[in-house]
Design a protein around this motif. Sequence first.
Motif: not given
Length: 47
Positions: A20-26, A28-31, A34-36
Amino acid sequence: MITVEFTPEQYHDLKVFLSRVDLKGREVPAFLEIMKAIEKGVIEDGE
């Protein structure tokens, strides 16, 4: 490496909350990284 112990319910809830997290540009790769890592989690016997 850090090991964190969750119950199966907590593990499921964490994935739901993070989806449900609302991500901003940079962010995304870190998210995604972490999800992987979370998706690779293994439920071990002994709970």
